[in-house]
Design an enzyme around this catalytic site. Structure first.
Site, short mmCIF file in Angstrom:
data_model
loop_
_atom_site.label_atom_id
_atom_site.label_comp_id
_atom_site.label_asym_id
_atom_site.label_seq_id
_atom_site.Cartn_x
_atom_site.Cartn_y
_atom_site.Cartn_z
N GLY A 217 -1.80 -5.48 -9.08
CA GLY A 217 -2.30 -6.47 -10.04
C GLY A 217 -3.74 -6.86 -9.76
O GLY A 217 -4.55 -7.03 -10.67
N THR B 85 1.77 -7.14 -6.55
CA THR B 85 0.61 -8.04 -6.56
C THR B 85 -0.67 -7.30 -6.19
O THR B 85 -1.72 -7.54 -6.80
CB THR B 85 0.88 -9.24 -5.62
OG1 THR B 85 1.94 -10.00 -6.21
CG2 THR B 85 -0.34 -10.13 -5.47
N GLU B 86 -0.59 -6.37 -5.24
CA GLU B 86 -1.82 -5.65 -4.85
C GLU B 86 -2.33 -4.81 -6.01
O GLU B 86 -3.53 -4.76 -6.27
CB GLU B 86 -1.57 -4.80 -3.60
CG GLU B 86 -1.50 -5.61 -2.32
CD GLU B 86 -2.54 -6.73 -2.25
OE1 GLU B 86 -3.73 -6.45 -2.48
OE2 GLU B 86 -2.18 -7.90 -2.02
N LYS C 187 2.41 2.82 -20.55
CA LYS C 187 2.37 3.72 -19.38
C LYS C 187 3.53 3.31 -18.47
O LYS C 187 3.42 2.37 -17.70
CB LYS C 187 1.03 3.57 -18.66
CG LYS C 187 0.57 4.80 -17.90
CD LYS C 187 1.50 5.26 -16.79
CE LYS C 187 1.38 4.44 -15.53
NZ LYS C 187 2.41 4.83 -14.52
N GLY D 172 4.17 -5.46 -12.08
CA GLY D 172 4.22 -4.61 -10.90
C GLY D 172 3.85 -5.39 -9.66
O GLY D 172 3.92 -6.62 -9.64
N GLU E 31 2.32 -9.89 -14.48
CA GLU E 31 3.59 -10.43 -13.98
C GLU E 31 3.83 -9.71 -12.67
O GLU E 31 4.12 -8.52 -12.66
CB GLU E 31 4.68 -10.18 -15.02
CG GLU E 31 5.85 -11.13 -14.89
CD GLU E 31 6.85 -10.62 -13.88
OE1 GLU E 31 6.77 -11.06 -12.71
OE2 GLU E 31 7.69 -9.80 -14.24
N CYS F 274 11.54 -9.03 -9.23
CA CYS F 274 10.45 -9.95 -8.90
C CYS F 274 10.97 -11.36 -8.66
O CYS F 274 10.42 -12.11 -7.87
CB CYS F 274 9.39 -9.93 -9.99
SG CYS F 274 10.08 -10.17 -11.62
N GLU G 88 6.96 -10.00 -0.09
CA GLU G 88 7.98 -9.50 -1.00
C GLU G 88 8.54 -8.20 -0.42
O GLU G 88 7.81 -7.24 -0.23
CB GLU G 88 7.39 -9.24 -2.38
CG GLU G 88 8.45 -8.80 -3.37
CD GLU G 88 7.92 -8.63 -4.78
OE1 GLU G 88 6.97 -7.86 -4.97
OE2 GLU G 88 8.47 -9.27 -5.69
O1 TXE Z 1 4.48 -0.87 -7.78
P1 TXE Z 1 3.11 -0.68 -8.54
P2 TXE Z 1 5.27 0.11 -6.81
C1 TXE Z 1 6.30 -4.75 -6.02
C2 TXE Z 1 7.39 -4.60 -4.98
C3 TXE Z 1 7.27 -3.18 -4.58
C4 TXE Z 1 5.77 -2.97 -4.64
C5 TXE Z 1 5.32 -1.55 -4.80
O2 TXE Z 1 7.12 -5.44 -3.91
O3 TXE Z 1 7.78 -2.93 -3.31
O4 TXE Z 1 5.36 -3.73 -5.76
O5 TXE Z 1 6.01 -0.95 -5.90
C6 TXE Z 1 1.27 1.50 -12.11
N1 TXE Z 1 -3.87 1.15 -12.11
N2 TXE Z 1 6.80 -4.63 -7.39
O6 TXE Z 1 4.37 0.92 -5.96
O7 TXE Z 1 2.22 0.24 -7.79
C7 TXE Z 1 2.42 2.36 -11.66
O8 TXE Z 1 2.22 3.70 -12.08
C8 TXE Z 1 -2.99 1.08 -13.12
C9 TXE Z 1 7.03 -5.86 -8.07
O9 TXE Z 1 6.21 0.87 -7.64
O10 TXE Z 1 2.62 -2.03 -8.85
C10 TXE Z 1 3.58 1.68 -12.36
O11 TXE Z 1 3.61 2.07 -13.73
N3 TXE Z 1 -1.66 1.19 -12.98
C11 TXE Z 1 7.38 -5.68 -9.47
C12 TXE Z 1 3.23 0.20 -12.24
O12 TXE Z 1 1.81 0.18 -12.05
C13 TXE Z 1 -1.18 1.37 -11.74
C14 TXE Z 1 7.88 -4.42 -10.00
C15 TXE Z 1 3.88 -0.54 -11.09
O13 TXE Z 1 3.56 0.10 -9.88
C16 TXE Z 1 -2.05 1.46 -10.63
C17 TXE Z 1 7.54 -3.27 -9.20
C18 TXE Z 1 -3.45 1.34 -10.85
N4 TXE Z 1 -4.34 1.39 -9.85
C19 TXE Z 1 7.04 -3.41 -7.92
N5 TXE Z 1 -1.29 1.66 -9.51
C20 TXE Z 1 7.69 -6.85 -10.32
N6 TXE Z 1 6.76 -7.77 -10.51
O14 TXE Z 1 8.78 -6.92 -10.84
C21 TXE Z 1 0.00 1.68 -9.91
N7 TXE Z 1 0.07 1.53 -11.26
#
Ligand code: TXE
Length: 478
Positions: free
Chosen positions: A231, A228-229, A173, A226, A248, A282, A381
């Protein structure tokens, strides 16, 4: 504009739900529609993955998997330019970097292809006669891989490569902000000869499609990169039926510069650590800890190096810093900078760029000096090209500041003193420590976070542990 299709059971399929529109972050122009996968679409993909797993993939030989993986790696390398273009249009990474990212993904896959026929168990000594005790490593099953937008091709591969090597099947996904590259990889896998259903891709939103995948009872493991929240939400949902998880997540890594370091190399490294990919990494070295004796001189060098960054059209090979991914990310970055003005000083950048770049989401290299580690700019972050510089007086203080963070993904120390280097490397609570370097990721080395930066490791043999179940077989011999 036609919307993306899912890739399920070896073929492209129309979605049944709504679509989302995306814009090119470099100029705000529409670039296409993403189909939002529904529960039915997720069901179809998980069913296809389960059938492929049960119908032979889980029992396939390692050498068969190795050959398919090498073929896919060649196709990715051949298509690197196209994949790079997709990433750059979707999320704004400068084309030179997105090209490198696609080639790195091919190498990463080659590395894990080498593991596919070398995953072995152990023979376990037993304190009794006439017993044979051994272990088997078996694939976990159907893996739901949820990918972010910031490095869409390589992060896809961080999950696919070890999962495929170990004999799992996958439902991918991708992020709704960078869908087309990962989707293309699923199509290339079919072209490489992977059986239908081994690699599926359902496009869509996080709260809808992603959450449906995490909650699906037919999924055995979730691997997520993605925020942390997000996660935490995923861990809670997956925990209900005790799915295996690898997470991660975010970071707030400390980059420590000692007075004895090669200051020019450290200044170049400090800039790369947080300005490459506009800080949307990250592992970004977003806290720069500098020994007070050289603080002013060093920050002068950082400022000169930062001003040299070429910010602009991400389709130009000379561009080093492109736009932020979205209006939302731009607003978020600017809000952190605005808050930092209360107590710290913005000595460079910190504003949306205008002129030719006014239609995109551009912020140039941003330096915050006089920050304290208890400020938001140093604790949260930001995911933007913003570095918070903090002076320190002793190595103990530097280590204490580095560890005073909810995160523990990475860190670095710049010094010419071997003993300082190894001492700091041992004392920082983070998954990766660089010495006189930053950003390098080695496919054979473990990668992942302590504390709120995640659970589990990608890379090397450590990744195979999280994509296999270990079974013990105890045999009483006659
Ligand atoms: O990330 P999300 P976002 C951090 C960074 C950024 C913040 C928000 O600080 O500003 O996260 O970014 C999917 N159930 N990182 O909103 O929401 C979503 O569709 C299942 C750190 O883009 O974490 C996408 O495919 N899946 C980071 C993926 O999760 C869900 C990289 C990441 O989105 C979901 C990116 C849910 N409830 C952002 N909600 C790193 N570690 O490198 C969202 N998704």
């Amino acid at each position: 504009m036609t919307a993306t299709k899912h890739f399920i059971g070896g073929e492209s399929r129309e979605g049944s739900g709504e679509t989302l529109s995306n814009v090119n972050p470099a100029n705000g122009k529409p670039i296409g529609e993403i189909t939002v996968g529904t529960r039915d679409d997720v069901d179809a993909a998980v069913d296809a993955a389960r059938r492929a797993f049960d119908d032979g993939w889980s029992e396939s030989s390692g050498s068969e998997r190795r050959k398919l993986m090498l073929r896919l790696a060649s196709l990715i390398a051949e298509e690197a330019q196209t994949l790079a273009q997709l990433s750059t249009d979707d999320m704004g990474m400068p084309i030179g970097f997105s090209w490198g990212e696609a080639l790195f993904a091919a190498e990463y896959l080659e590395y894990f292809a080498g593991w596919a026929d070398k995953i072995t168990g152990d023979v376990v000594p037993v304190p009794a006669p006439n017993v044979l005790d051994y272990t088997l490593r078996e694939p976990v099953g159907v893996v739901g891989a949820i990918i972010p937008w910031n490095a869409p091709i390589s992060i896809t591969m961080f999950k696919l490569a070890p999962a495929l090597a170990a004999g799992n099947t996958i439902v991918l996904k991708p992020s709704e902000l960078a869908t087309r590259g990962p989707l293309r990889i699923a199509e290339l896998a079919a072209r490489a000869g992977f059986p239908p259903g081994v690699l599926n891709c359902v496009t869509g939103s996080g709260a809808g499609t992603g959450a449906a995948l995490v909650a699906h009872p037919g999924v055995d493991k979730i691997s997520f990169t993605g925020g942390t929240e997000t996660g935490r939400l995923i861990a809670a949902s997956a925990g209900r039926d005790l799915k295996r998880i690898s997470l991660e997540l975010g970071g707030k890594s400390a980059n420590i510069v000692c007075a004895d370091a090669d200051l020019d190399a450290a200044a170049a490294g400090a800039c790369a650590a947080v300005f490459v990919m506009s800080g949307q990494q990250c592992i970004a070295g977003s806290r720069l800890l500098v020994e007070r004796a050289v603080y002013d001189e060093f920050m002068g060098r950082v400022s000169v190096a930062a001003r040299g960054y070429v910010v602009g059209d991400p389709l130009q090979m000379t561009t080093q810093l492109g736009p932020l991914v979205s209006q939302r990310q731009l607003d978020r970055v600017l809000a952190y900078v605005a808050e930092a003005r209360d107590g710290a000083t913005i000595t460079l950048g910190g504003e949306r760029l205008g002129g030719d770049l006014a239609d995109g989401f551009f912020v140039g290299p941003t330096i915050v000096t006089g920050a304290r580690n208890d400020m938001k700019v140093a604790r949260e972050e930001i995911f933007g090209p913003v570095v918070a510089a903090i002076p320190f007086d002793s190595l103990d203080e530097a280590v204490a500041i580095a560890n005073d963070s909810p995160y523990g993904l990475a860190g670095a120390v710049w010094t010419n003193d071997l003993s300082k280097a190894h001492t700091v490397a041992r004392r920082i609570k983070a998954g990766t420590i660089w010495v006189n370097s930053y950003l390098a990721i080695n496919p054979g080395a473990p990668f992942g976070g302590f504390k709120a930066s995640g659970i589990g490791r990608e890379g090397g043999k450590h990744a195979l542990d999280v994509y296999t179940e270990t079974k013990n077989v105890y045999v009483q011999l006659r």
